[in-house]
Scaffold this motif. Sequence first.
Motif, PDB file in Angstrom:
ATOM      1  N   GLN A  32       0.909  -0.683   0.087  1.00  0.00           N
ATOM      2  CA  GLN A  32       0.249   0.162  -0.048  1.00  0.00           C
ATOM      3  C   GLN A  32       0.953   1.416  -0.057  1.00  0.00           C
ATOM      4  N   VAL A  33       2.079   1.112   0.435  1.00  0.00           N
ATOM      5  CA  VAL A  33       2.659   2.431   1.382  1.00  0.00           C
ATOM      6  C   VAL A  33       4.660   1.913   1.299  1.00  0.00           C
ATOM      7  N   THR A  34       4.894   2.858   0.779  1.00  0.00           N
ATOM      8  CA  THR A  34       6.443   2.726   1.050  1.00  0.00           C
ATOM      9  C   THR A  34       6.838   4.034   1.141  1.00  0.00           C
ATOM     10  N   GLY A  35       8.488   3.302   1.561  1.00  0.00           N
ATOM     11  CA  GLY A  35       9.410   4.569   1.124  1.00  0.00           C
ATOM     12  C   GLY A  35       9.350   5.456  -0.587  1.00  0.00           C
ATOM     13  N   SER A  36       9.906   3.895  -1.129  1.00  0.00           N
ATOM     14  CA  SER A  36      10.465   4.264  -2.139  1.00  0.00           C
ATOM     15  C   SER A  36      11.291   2.550  -2.293  1.00  0.00           C
ATOM     16  N   THR A  37      10.673   2.185  -3.890  1.00  0.00           N
ATOM     17  CA  THR A  37      10.563   0.861  -3.858  1.00  0.00           C
ATOM     18  C   THR A  37      11.958   0.501  -4.379  1.00  0.00           C
ATOM     19  N   ASN A  38      12.384   1.112  -5.059  1.00  0.00           N
ATOM     20  CA  ASN A  38      13.787   1.435  -5.708  1.00  0.00           C
ATOM     21  C   ASN A  38      14.881   1.113  -4.478  1.00  0.00           C
ATOM     22  N   ALA A  39      14.361   1.572  -3.491  1.00  0.00           N
ATOM     23  CA  ALA A  39      15.629   1.241  -2.074  1.00  0.00           C
ATOM     24  C   ALA A  39      15.028   0.301  -1.654  1.00  0.00           C
ATOM     25  N   ASP A  40      14.034  -0.123  -1.406  1.00  0.00           N
ATOM     26  CA  ASP A  40      13.400  -1.770  -0.629  1.00  0.00           C
ATOM     27  C   ASP A  40      14.444  -2.650  -1.637  1.00  0.00           C
ATOM     28  N   LEU A  41      13.896  -2.370  -3.083  1.00  0.00           N
ATOM     29  CA  LEU A  41      14.926  -4.325  -4.191  1.00  0.00           C
ATOM     30  C   LEU A  41      16.098  -3.959  -3.349  1.00  0.00           C
ATOM     31  N   ALA A  42      16.551  -2.446  -3.533  1.00  0.00           N
ATOM     32  CA  ALA A  42      17.805  -2.747  -2.946  1.00  0.00           C
ATOM     33  C   ALA A  42      18.624  -3.794  -2.331  1.00  0.00           C
ATOM     34  N   LYS A  43      17.787  -3.198  -1.438  1.00  0.00           N
ATOM     35  CA  LYS A  43      18.027  -3.919   0.333  1.00  0.00           C
ATOM     36  C   LYS A  43      17.474  -5.707   0.448  1.00  0.00           C
ATOM     37  N   ALA A  44      17.054  -5.868  -0.771  1.00  0.00           N
ATOM     38  CA  ALA A  44      16.827  -6.804  -0.891  1.00  0.00           C
ATOM     39  C   ALA A  44      17.636  -7.459  -2.246  1.00  0.00           C
ATOM     40  N   ALA A  45      18.377  -7.185  -3.054  1.00  0.00           N
ATOM     41  CA  ALA A  45      19.030  -7.915  -3.940  1.00  0.00           C
ATOM     42  C   ALA A  45      20.661  -7.985  -2.645  1.00  0.00           C
ATOM     43  N   LYS A  46      20.471  -7.405  -1.890  1.00  0.00           N
ATOM     44  CA  LYS A  46      21.456  -7.350  -1.160  1.00  0.00           C
ATOM     45  C   LYS A  46      21.712  -8.651  -0.385  1.00  0.00           C
ATOM     46  N   HIS A  47      20.376  -8.925  -0.166  1.00  0.00           N
ATOM     47  CA  HIS A  47      20.057 -10.326   0.326  1.00  0.00           C
ATOM     48  C   HIS A  47      20.056 -11.186  -1.070  1.00  0.00           C
ATOM     49  N   GLY A  48      20.155 -11.025  -1.997  1.00  0.00           N
ATOM     50  CA  GLY A  48      20.120 -12.738  -2.985  1.00  0.00           C
ATOM     51  C   GLY A  48      18.756 -12.273  -3.593  1.00  0.00           C
ATOM     52  N   ALA A  49      18.012 -11.399  -3.394  1.00  0.00           N
ATOM     53  CA  ALA A  49      16.767 -11.218  -4.155  1.00  0.00           C
ATOM     54  C   ALA A  49      16.648 -11.497  -5.718  1.00  0.00           C
ATOM     55  N   PRO A  50      15.985 -12.581  -6.202  1.00  0.00           N
ATOM     56  CA  PRO A  50      16.489 -13.220  -7.432  1.00  0.00           C
ATOM     57  C   PRO A  50      16.121 -12.139  -8.607  1.00  0.00           C
ATOM     58  N   GLU A  51      16.352 -12.163 -10.446  1.00  0.00           N
ATOM     59  CA  GLU A  51      16.000 -11.648 -10.726  1.00  0.00           C
ATOM     60  C   GLU A  51      14.475 -11.865 -11.124  1.00  0.00           C
ATOM     61  N   GLY A  52      13.780 -11.017 -11.764  1.00  0.00           N
ATOM     62  CA  GLY A  52      12.811 -11.161 -11.778  1.00  0.00           C
ATOM     63  C   GLY A  52      11.382 -11.275 -10.894  1.00  0.00           C
ATOM     64  N   THR A  53      12.100 -10.790  -9.716  1.00  0.00           N
ATOM     65  CA  THR A  53      11.450  -9.420  -8.525  1.00  0.00           C
ATOM     66  C   THR A  53      11.052  -8.189  -8.374  1.00  0.00           C
ATOM     67  N   VAL A  54       9.413  -8.595  -8.772  1.00  0.00           N
ATOM     68  CA  VAL A  54       9.150  -6.760  -8.611  1.00  0.00           C
ATOM     69  C   VAL A  54       8.073  -6.486  -7.320  1.00  0.00           C
ATOM     70  N   LEU A  55       8.359  -5.269  -7.617  1.00  0.00           N
ATOM     71  CA  LEU A  55       7.362  -4.855  -6.053  1.00  0.00           C
ATOM     72  C   LEU A  55       7.052  -3.593  -7.036  1.00  0.00           C
ATOM     73  N   ILE A  56       5.599  -3.394  -6.597  1.00  0.00           N
ATOM     74  CA  ILE A  56       4.887  -2.252  -6.408  1.00  0.00           C
ATOM     75  C   ILE A  56       4.031  -1.058  -5.578  1.00  0.00           C
ATOM     76  N   ALA A  57       4.635  -0.232  -5.354  1.00  0.00           N
ATOM     77  CA  ALA A  57       3.332   0.340  -4.814  1.00  0.00           C
ATOM     78  C   ALA A  57       2.421   0.863  -4.746  1.00  0.00           C
ATOM     79  N   GLU A  58       1.166   1.275  -4.299  1.00  0.00           N
ATOM     80  CA  GLU A  58       0.159   2.047  -4.238  1.00  0.00           C
ATOM     81  C   GLU A  58       0.522   3.970  -4.054  1.00  0.00           C
TER      82      GLU A  58
END
Length: 265
Positions: A32-58
């Motif tokens: 529903q709400v987040t600070g930044s989808t890029n920032a969230d996935l940057a953190k996830a990528a550091k922990h090995g988030a796979p290619e093809g992960t998508v995050l959408i924020a309303e």
Amino acid sequence: MSTPTRKPLDRHELWSLLSEKSDFWTEVDVVQVTGSTNADLAKAAKHGAPEGTVLIAEEQSSGHGRLDRRWVSPARAGLTMSFVLRPTVPREQWATLTLLTAVALEESLRAVCGVNAKLKWPNDVLIDGRKVCGILAQVEDGAVIVGTGLNVSLTEEELPVPEATSLALAGASTLDRETIAAAFLSHVAAVYTTWNERGPASVIERWRRNSATLGRHVAVSFPNGRKISGRAVGIDNDGCLQVALDDGAVETIAAGDIVHLRPED
């Protein structure tokens, strides 16, 4: 224009539509709400988030674009999303992923929404000269996080700046966000797969064909404060803009802020 009804994104419907078109994407999450989808996935990528992960924020509370410009949109009025890519091509070609995303969006909007968009170097999508989408890519721990902010149903009164527009204002044939998102993501996957296998040549040629920048007089501001102006005459194989200066020299620009100038400017 009255404010349209804005229903929440249906993640299950989106996933169903996307699964019919592409098997590239591994996870799609809607918050529903987040600070930044890029920032969230940057953190996830550091922990090995796979290619093809998508995050959408309303809604984003601290979204930003290039040069830390703030990105503002009412809740459920746009498509604010980021996704993780892990390219295998040489790193010097990764900068063209911004152009790839712009190409995929322009082609998707034409096919699904019936609107003709143009591409402004390096990261904007325009309709009738006004910005409908901004793109921001960042490298994080061997991955590239690509973020997009697409204005879907914003009214004139809701636009963050007069130079912006939305699909609604452009007369798009659909404003259904699940349909638009599924078409866009499936097309990103197809173009990216070819880019990863064969390099950026096809993407760059498609960007050239739909460019709003090439042939225009432009002013360029560099991160170090230097400024130049001239005519945008080309884009090289690494996605850098080539600008012909008044003295006849051609400068190749890898990073800079571009303003399209009117003939009298």
